[in-house]
Enzyme design. Structure first.
Site, short mmCIF file in Angstrom:
data_model
loop_
_atom_site.label_atom_id
_atom_site.label_comp_id
_atom_site.label_asym_id
_atom_site.label_seq_id
_atom_site.Cartn_x
_atom_site.Cartn_y
_atom_site.Cartn_z
N HIS A 24 5.13 7.85 3.87
CA HIS A 24 5.33 8.46 2.55
C HIS A 24 4.11 8.21 1.66
CE1 HIS A 24 7.78 9.38 -1.16
NE2 HIS A 24 6.84 8.60 -1.69
N GLU A 25 3.69 6.95 1.57
CA GLU A 25 2.56 6.62 0.69
C GLU A 25 1.26 7.19 1.21
OE1 GLU A 25 3.11 5.49 -2.14
OE2 GLU A 25 5.21 4.96 -1.82
#
Length: 433
Positions: A24-25
């Site tokens: 996600h990051e």
């Protein structure tokens, strides 16, 4: 051995969770760097830093608590109306705004003036904030399609698993026949376990949903064509009306709801079989629809969740579940007496659902979620477009920092909900065994 398998299942989920967070990051990080925004930190987890390494102008690291992650970008919020970022106020709400604004400039260095997040065009900011949830969506789809097309999913066939000996109203919730119960139409017609129903009144039946609809819409004589020992056999049944479980438009039973419909008196066989790409696409649409509906119903489930924790009420099967509960479920799955590939496919499905939930949750247009920043950028674009069309003064960047008091309220609500779910997962967990 069971304890060891359970621990392995929990470990698999934790590793999958950390990967999902890092993935996600990475979406935020890669797009931020693509658009020239400086990112001082990329962290997986919260709390004390366990490991970190600096490469270029970004510190990459892992923190002790695997409950989330973040990247820190310079200049998330524009300067205040006075052009400063360090102004202070006696108003508590104003202080929240100014503290958030100051934090966005904490690591400002010479030359960073052209690398601030807020200076990028709205569409670029939307991409940066959307990229994180989108990575979770991509991972979820990859897992779903990979598992469903390789290992398969549970499917209901037209093969007869059991033949009911008598007509029993399903609303009575009993399985044993009583004296005076009439013989079930299927048994009277001569249906046997293992028969595969291939046609109903001459109409070809390829799946259970179609067959179930034909059975329920028929009261009276019907011809069943079955495949038995490689040969097609025609059987004649006289279907009767009975109180049966209500189903939705997908053929799924609705709990404790009943309708009057045609009744044959058989139960179908369930098998695990791979899906085609088109079948997988259709199935993923159903999963997304269910997840969206589940997210919308979340507030309404809080009272029952509270009762399950503090009043000893039974935990509902569709009750909200957190990371601890999901890890526990994964441990139970790993210890099930099932083939290893089936256990792995179920655990992968759990991870896929987790990533889909992350995507949907983060897309809510609320700060501090990614969707809140996306909404702010879109609103700025609308304001500037409106000003340009009507030849008005450019209103400048939309100051998302002004929404921080509301963001703290939202964060507080999320924190309370998370703690309630955690308590439920500990004292009254959902179990699959």
């Amino acid at each position: 051995m069971t304890i060891l398998l359970t621990l392995i299942g929990v470990l698999v989920f934790v590793v999958g969770l950390l990967f999902s967070i890092a993935w996600h990051e990475l979406g935020h990080l890669s797009t931020a760097k693509l658009f020239g925004i400086r990112v001082p930190q990329y962290m997986v987890g919260f709390g004390r830093t366990v490991w970190s390494r600096k490469k270029g102008d970004t510190e990459y690291g892992i923190k002790a608590i695997p409950m989330g992650g973040y990247i820190r970008m310079i200049g998330m919020f524009p300067p205040g109306e006075d052009g400063k970022v360090t102004a202070r106020s006696t108003s508590p709400f104003r202080s929240m705004i100014e503290d958030a604004r100051s934090a966005a400039y904490e690591e400002l260095q010479p030359g960073d003036e052209s690398r601030l997040f807020y200076t990028r065009k709205p569409w670029k900011r939307v991409i940066v904030m959307f990229a994180g949830p989108f990575m979770n969506l991509v991972l979820a789809m990859a897992i779903f399609f990979g598992v469903w097309m390789t290992f398969g999913v549970g499917q209901t066939t037209t093969e007869v698993r059991t033949v009911t000996p008598c007509v029993i109203k399903q609303s009575e919730k009993r399985e044993v026949c009583k004296a005076g119960d009439p013989e079930a139409p299927g048994k009277a017609a001569g249906l046997k376990v293992g028969d595969r129903i291939v046609a109903f009144d001459g109409q070809r039946m390829e799946d259970w949903d179609a067959l179930q609809k034909k059975i329920r819409s028929t009261v009276g004589p019907a011809t069943l064509t079955v495949l038995r020992d490689g040969q097609k056999v025609d059987l004649h049944a006289n279907l009767v009306e009975n109180r049966v479980g209500r189903t939705n438009d997908r053929g799924e039973y609705v709990k404790d709801q009943y309708v009057s419909a045609g009744y044959l008196g058989i139960a179908p066989t369930n098998v695990i079989a791979p899906l085609t790409f088109s079948q997988s696409a259709e199935h993923v649409g159903e999963v997304v629809e269910d997840s969206v509906q589940g997210l919308a119903k979340l507030p309404g489930k809080i009272p029952a969740l509270w009762n399950s924790v503090f009043n000893g009420a039974e935990r509902e099967p569709d009750s909200p579940m957190g990371i601890v509960g999901a890890a526990r479920i994964n441990g139970e799955i790993a210890a099930l007496d099932l083939p290893s590939e089936q256990r792995m496919s179920i655990m992968l499905n759990v991870l896929g659902m987790f990533n889909l939930s992350l995507f949907l949750f983060n897309m809510l247009p609320l700060l501090p979620l990614d969707g809140g920043h996306i909404a702010g950028a879109l609103w700025e674009s609308v304001r500037r477009t409106f000003a340009r069309v009507f030849r008005r003064t450019d209103p400048g960047p939309f100051d998302v920092a002004k929404l921080m008091p509301a963001a703290y309220v939202v964060a507080g609500v999320f924190l309370c909900f998370t703690l309630l779910v955690l308590a439920a997962d500990v004292v009254n967990p959902i179990k699959i065994t």
